[in-house]
Design an enzyme around this catalytic site. Structure first.
Site, PDB file in Angstrom:
ATOM      1  N   HIS A 108      26.399  -1.004  47.974  1.00 30.38           N
ATOM      2  CA  HIS A 108      26.130  -0.466  46.639  1.00 30.38           C
ATOM      3  C   HIS A 108      27.387  -1.168  45.698  1.00 30.38           C
ATOM      4  O   HIS A 108      28.496  -1.366  46.175  1.00 30.38           O
ATOM      5  CB  HIS A 108      26.230   1.041  46.677  1.00 30.38           C
ATOM      6  N   ASP A 229      21.157  10.064  66.495  1.00 34.14           N
ATOM      7  CA  ASP A 229      22.043  10.090  67.737  1.00 34.14           C
ATOM      8  C   ASP A 229      23.239  11.277  67.692  1.00 34.14           C
ATOM      9  O   ASP A 229      23.680  11.492  66.583  1.00 34.14           O
ATOM     10  CB  ASP A 229      22.870   8.861  67.443  1.00 34.14           C
ATOM     11  N   SER A 244      29.254   3.064  54.107  1.00 29.55           N
ATOM     12  CA  SER A 244      28.400   2.310  53.100  1.00 29.55           C
ATOM     13  C   SER A 244      28.572   1.117  53.590  1.00 29.55           C
ATOM     14  O   SER A 244      29.569   0.369  53.720  1.00 29.55           O
ATOM     15  CB  SER A 244      28.883   2.431  51.762  1.00 29.55           C
TER      16      SER A 244
END
Length: 280
Positions: A108, A229, A244
């Protein structure tokens, strides 16, 4: 890739970092001029500030988002502004293209307040060690911190889908290559995040692709993902800041990168399609 990296960058402009109640300034404003004089650095700003009169109005030219405009303020208000032209933080290295030595990371744009894509003058990425993790929980997105090690690349490109630049030095001979998936090859169900979990270790963690947006042009939030998980949930609580850019693979192909967390349920988040990162 999945390596946690520290990102240090010099911005093209001086950017406001703090909220001041009742002020005309907003977080993310770029300060371009003070009383008609160009501001190129924090030193320029402090030199101008020291020569201002407390009695007179001060005209400031700022850029906010895509708009540039002037307004009047005072020396007293300017003294309350916390601004600089540097940023530092952590994110994850998504890929290195072995044919071009180009890298992509973050997933991003690097943003500050209302400045969605802050222009970068020059930036570097570093490997890290000694990771510490503030876990996410409902209503709180945690974060990963680490100690900076070696510089491995530089960048100036800050796009809607992360940063891109050149790898200067990195040992990639033992790394696994992945093919790049086309969007119609991505399937609902099992996939994996690759993520650095220690100073010298990376692991693959199971997630589920729970929704796919069949985008025909580059857009954010291509996939909705769910961390399933148990080891990753125990370690991070879900998605945390610093993840990120973590690459997502399905089979032998890379399909995307983690881009956003959902604050009220950090086990859920969004990912961007890998080609949007690679081509834009």
């Amino acid at each position: 890739m999945g390596n946690l990296i520290q990102i240090d960058a010099e911005l093209e402009n001086l950017v406001v970092k703090n909220f001041i109640e009742g002020s005309s300034f907003c977080v993310g404003d770029s300060i371009l001029k003070v009383n008609g004089t160009q501001v190129n650095s924090y030193k320029d700003f402090t030199d101008l500030l020291s020569n201002l009169s407390t009695k007179d109005d001060v005209v400031v030219l700022v850029k906010r988002g895509e708009n540039t405009f002037s307004f009047k303020t005072t020396k007293n208000e300017l003294e309350k502004v916390n601004c600089n032209n540097y940023i530092s933080g952590f994110a994850t290295l998504t890929y290195i293209n072995p044919k071009t030595n180009r890298f992509g990371a973050v997933g991003h744009p690097i943003s500050i307040g209302l400045a969605r894509k802050v222009p970068i003058k020059n930036g570097n990425i570093y490997t890290t060690k000694d990771l510490t993790i503030d876990k996410s929980c409902r209503g709180h997105v945690g974060c990963i911190n680490a100690v900076r090690k070696d510089v491995i690349g530089e960048f100036t490109h800050n796009s809607d889908f992360g940063i891109k630049g050149e790898i200067a030095t990195f040992k990639d001979s033992l790394l696994k290559p992945y093919k790049v998936a086309s969007l119609d090859e991505v399937k609902l169900g099992k996939a994996q995040i690759i993520l650095q979990t220690g100073s010298y270790t990376k692991d693959a963690f199971d997630i589920q692709i729970v929704d796919i947006q069949l985008q025909h042009s580059p857009k954010a939030k291509t996939f909705k993902i769910k961390v399933v998980d148990k080891d990753l949930l125990a370690l991070t609580g879900g998605i945390v800041q610093g993840m990120s850019g973590a690459p997502i693979v399905q089979g032998d192909k890379i399909i995307g990168a983690v881009s956003h967390a959902i604050e009220n349920n950090p086990a859920l988040g969004y990912a961007v399609y890998i080609k949007w990162m690679n081509e834009n």
